[in-house]
Design an enzyme around this catalytic site. Structure first.
Site, PDB file in Angstrom:
ATOM      1  N   SER A 167       3.176  -1.815  -3.612  1.00 31.36           N
ATOM      2  CA  SER A 167       2.066  -1.051  -4.177  1.00 31.36           C
ATOM      3  C   SER A 167       2.071  -1.201  -5.679  1.00 31.36           C
ATOM      4  O   SER A 167       3.141  -1.410  -6.286  1.00 31.36           O
ATOM      5  CB  SER A 167       2.192   0.431  -3.826  1.00 31.36           C
ATOM      6  OG  SER A 167       2.428   0.605  -2.463  1.00 31.36           O
ATOM      7  N   ARG A 177      -3.185  -2.481  -4.970  1.00 32.86           N
ATOM      8  CA  ARG A 177      -2.531  -3.802  -4.899  1.00 32.86           C
ATOM      9  C   ARG A 177      -2.619  -4.370  -3.475  1.00 32.86           C
ATOM     10  O   ARG A 177      -2.290  -3.695  -2.512  1.00 32.86           O
ATOM     11  CB  ARG A 177      -1.072  -3.691  -5.321  1.00 32.86           C
ATOM     12  CG  ARG A 177      -0.279  -4.997  -5.147  1.00 32.86           C
ATOM     13  CD  ARG A 177       1.161  -4.844  -5.551  1.00 32.86           C
ATOM     14  NE  ARG A 177       1.313  -4.745  -7.012  1.00 32.86           N
ATOM     15  CZ  ARG A 177       2.492  -4.627  -7.631  1.00 32.86           C
ATOM     16  NH1 ARG A 177       3.606  -4.609  -6.916  1.00 32.86           N
ATOM     17  NH2 ARG A 177       2.557  -4.542  -8.939  1.00 32.86           N
ATOM     18  N   THR A 214       0.728  -1.276   0.000  1.00 35.06           N
ATOM     19  CA  THR A 214       0.000   0.000   0.000  1.00 35.06           C
ATOM     20  C   THR A 214       0.746   1.307   0.000  1.00 35.06           C
ATOM     21  O   THR A 214       1.745   1.507   0.704  1.00 35.06           O
ATOM     22  CB  THR A 214      -0.976   0.056   1.212  1.00 35.06           C
ATOM     23  OG1 THR A 214      -1.828  -1.065   1.139  1.00 35.06           O
ATOM     24  CG2 THR A 214      -1.828   1.294   1.169  1.00 35.06           C
ATOM     25  N   GLY A 228      -2.028  -1.730   5.980  1.00 37.86           N
ATOM     26  CA  GLY A 228      -1.767  -2.703   7.038  1.00 37.86           C
ATOM     27  C   GLY A 228      -2.407  -4.030   6.712  1.00 37.86           C
ATOM     28  O   GLY A 228      -2.437  -4.452   5.563  1.00 37.86           O
ATOM     29  N   SER A 251       3.576   1.033   2.878  1.00 35.01           N
ATOM     30  CA  SER A 251       4.960   0.754   2.474  1.00 35.01           C
ATOM     31  C   SER A 251       5.450   1.763   1.434  1.00 35.01           C
ATOM     32  O   SER A 251       6.649   1.998   1.295  1.00 35.01           O
ATOM     33  CB  SER A 251       5.069  -0.672   1.934  1.00 35.01           C
ATOM     34  OG  SER A 251       4.141  -0.854   0.880  1.00 35.01           O
ATOM     35  N   ASP A 269       7.529   1.346  -5.190  1.00 39.61           N
ATOM     36  CA  ASP A 269       7.371   0.426  -4.066  1.00 39.61           C
ATOM     37  C   ASP A 269       6.798  -0.890  -4.576  1.00 39.61           C
ATOM     38  O   ASP A 269       5.776  -0.909  -5.250  1.00 39.61           O
ATOM     39  CB  ASP A 269       6.440   1.054  -3.012  1.00 39.61           C
ATOM     40  CG  ASP A 269       6.078   0.064  -1.917  1.00 39.61           C
ATOM     41  OD1 ASP A 269       4.908   0.058  -1.481  1.00 39.61           O
ATOM     42  OD2 ASP A 269       6.976  -0.707  -1.500  1.00 39.61           O
ATOM     43  N   LYS A 300      -9.242   0.121  -1.413  1.00 43.19           N
ATOM     44  CA  LYS A 300      -8.694   0.524  -0.126  1.00 43.19           C
ATOM     45  C   LYS A 300      -9.363   1.772   0.429  1.00 43.19           C
ATOM     46  O   LYS A 300      -9.078   2.178   1.552  1.00 43.19           O
ATOM     47  CB  LYS A 300      -7.189   0.791  -0.267  1.00 43.19           C
ATOM     48  CG  LYS A 300      -6.449  -0.433  -0.795  1.00 43.19           C
ATOM     49  CD  LYS A 300      -4.963  -0.271  -0.769  1.00 43.19           C
ATOM     50  CE  LYS A 300      -4.307  -1.412  -1.551  1.00 43.19           C
ATOM     51  NZ  LYS A 300      -2.846  -1.355  -1.541  1.00 43.19           N
ATOM     52  N   ASP A 352      -3.516   3.193  -3.768  1.00 42.70           N
ATOM     53  CA  ASP A 352      -3.236   2.279  -4.881  1.00 42.70           C
ATOM     54  C   ASP A 352      -4.199   1.098  -4.737  1.00 42.70           C
ATOM     55  O   ASP A 352      -5.059   1.115  -3.844  1.00 42.70           O
ATOM     56  CB  ASP A 352      -1.772   1.814  -4.841  1.00 42.70           C
ATOM     57  CG  ASP A 352      -1.551   0.804  -3.733  1.00 42.70           C
ATOM     58  OD1 ASP A 352      -1.205  -0.360  -4.032  1.00 42.70           O
ATOM     59  OD2 ASP A 352      -1.749   1.171  -2.545  1.00 42.70           O
TER      60      ASP A 352
END
Lengths: 270, 250
Positions: free
Chosen positions: A199, A49, A31, A77, A159, A196, A63, A47
């Protein structure tokens, strides 16, 4: 009985520390999530994923959660924790709003979330960016799993938060227009999507402007569409050769219409 | 406290009746008339906002309430008991349905949950039955528009049109003549106003009657847009102005 059961705590400690076992990996949202205030409101983005260790579990998950019609929250999380805690507080917020006959407030959802998360001492892995508009104005907050909260004009979590924050720090300015804020958030999420590994995929956005309905932009950007496959993998008819064909008459088929009305009709509950 | 009243106050009489429930029904019969009418495309719940004095700030009296976005409720009988049941109904809609099935409860399910609460008050230690009859109107995808009455005993009845409270008998006779299968929501509101007019004593205007409808989805009342598969609430309270407009058209 509600709540978490800590019956296995001691056993699990032994297994992970002394017996060389690894705890199972919960699906994380990996995330990148952001929130950003603009002149007349607030916008949040995420995002899409969801990861389970190194595997992408969902390429287009949602999300952005709705706590109330004009209060939305982005969750990073543990995916199950962000979903369930969001739904629980949303339910209680609706009851509260009905009881008071007032529009729900962001600070109310914040207090309810933090008190719940603190009670569970961080074991509920929900890291949230909560934003919305209410009779008091536009608000933007973040909550960590242990129950601490922050206030800000621009925030990022997950992240990919460092990649996103780099963009926010460079480009945020006070009193932006709605479009500027939407673009800033989209760029910040994209920084997470590209840089990242946790994500990826698409950008979801939600704009909450004072005096207007909230607007969810599901898949506002889709910069990761799978390219058209180079060839068709469908097998031609005849690829598998038929060597022998035998037909056996196993049953005699008799068609008997079943009467649904009239004296011979079977009894059913109508 | 537990020792003194560890038995139910509602007990059978030799003739097989439950006196407390009979008395509760009497309390309902004394209450201000309320009515409900089911139409092809909606339900109307209407009631009189009778006050003991002109000084009562009737603007803030709430006799018709929203339980879920698609279900509304009104009553005849004791106001305080209605208030408590409103809170319990709203809560039970979440705890015994929405949190389990992730959607709002269908009308008949909510009705059974509310009826269960009312029945428990007839068979529990130290409590009395609720002194209200409820009219619950709602919409769900499986059964369409449904109107129910729930009594202090916990028994419930589906109705096409009905009235409860003081003028209920006269009102029901009135409704029996005027109700038909093809009624639309606006016709039903019209009939509801006519019916209330019969039993109302003082002036009848947007401030002395309360009307709510369960109609078509009001997506403009949702508060947000862009989410797939979410529709606006069907419950809507008519404003005093909207009521006055219809009264003028009578």
């Amino acid at each position: 009985m509600p709540g978490l059961s800590f019956d296995n705590y001691q056993r699990n400690q032994f297994l992970t520390n002394s017996a060389g076992y690894n705890a199972p990996k919960a699906t994380s949202t990996g995330t990148t999530i952001v929130g950003c205030k603009f002149k007349n409101g607030v916008v949040i983005a995420a995002d899409t994923r969801a990861t389970a260790g190194p595997i992408v579990a969902d390429k287009n998950c949602e999300k952005l959660h709705r706590l109330a019609p004009k209060i939305w929250c982005a969750g990073a999380g543990t995916a199950a924790d962000t979903e369930m805690v969001t739904q629980l507080i949303s339910s209680n917020l609706e009851l509260h709003s009905l009881s008071l006959n007032r529009e729900p407030r962001v600070i109310t959802s914040l207090q309810m979330l933090k008190q719940h998360l603190f009670k569970y001492q961080g074991h509920i892995g929900a890291y949230l960016i909560v934003a919305g508009v209410d009779p008091t104005g536009a608000h933007l907050f973040s909550i960590h799993a242990h129950g601490s909260t922050d206030v800000g004009y621009y925030l990022s979590l997950g992240s990919g938060s460092l990649a996103a924050m780099a963009v926010l720090e460079r480009d945020w300015e006070p009193d932006m227009t709605k479009e500027q804020a939407m673009n800033l958030c989209a760029e910040a999420i994209q920084a997470g999507i590209w840089n990242d590994l946790g994500s990826g995929s698409n950008v979801d956005l939600c704009v909450m402007e004072v005096g207007k309905n909230a607007h969810l932009y599901r898949n506002h950007l889709t910069p990761n569409v799978r390219e058209q496959k180079q060839r068709s993998y469908k097998f031609e008819r005849g690829t598998t050769a038929i060597l022998k064909q035998s037909i056996y008459n196993l049953v005699d088929v008799v068609e008997e219409p079943i009467a649904t009305t009239g004296p011979d009709a079977m009894e059913v509950d109508s | 406290m537990a020792d003194r009243y560890s038995f139910s106050l509602t007990t059978f009489s030799p003739s097989g009746k439950l006196k407390q429930i009979e008395h509760a029904l009497a309390a309902v019969k004394q209450g201000v008339t309320s009515l409900g009418i089911k139409a092809t495309n909606g339900i109307v719940l209407a009631t009189e906002k009778k006050s003991s004095s002109v000084l009562v700030n009737s603007e803030f009296i709430e006799k018709t309430v929203k339980i879920t976005p698609d279900i509304g409720m009104t009553y005849a009988g004791m106001g305080p008991d209605f208030r408590v049941l409103t809170d319990k109904s709203r809560k039970v809609a979440h705890t015994r349905y929405k949190r389990i099935y992730n959607e709002d409860p269908p009308t008949k399910i909510l009705v059974t949950d509310i009826a269960r609460i009312m029945q428990e008050a007839t068979q529990s230690a130290g409590v009395r039955p609720y002194g209200v009859s409820l009219l619950i109107g709602g919409h769900d995808d499986n059964n369409g528009f449904m109107l129910y009455q729930v009594d202090p005993s916990g028994s419930y009845f589906p109705w096409k049109a009905t009235a409860i409270g003081k003028g209920s008998n006269a009102a029901k006779t009135f409704l029996e003549k005027r109700w038909n299968e093809e009624l639309e929501l606006e016709d039903a509101i019209h009939i509801a106003l006519l019916t209330l007019k019969e039993s109302i004593e003082g002036e009848m205007n947007g401030d002395t009657v309360e009307i709510c409808i369960i109609g078509s989805q009001n997506d403009n009342l949702l508060g947000f847009e862009g989410a797939e598969g979410v529709s606006g609430p069907r419950f809507k309270k008519l404003s005093p102005q909207e009521i006055n407009d219809r009264l003028d058209a009578l």
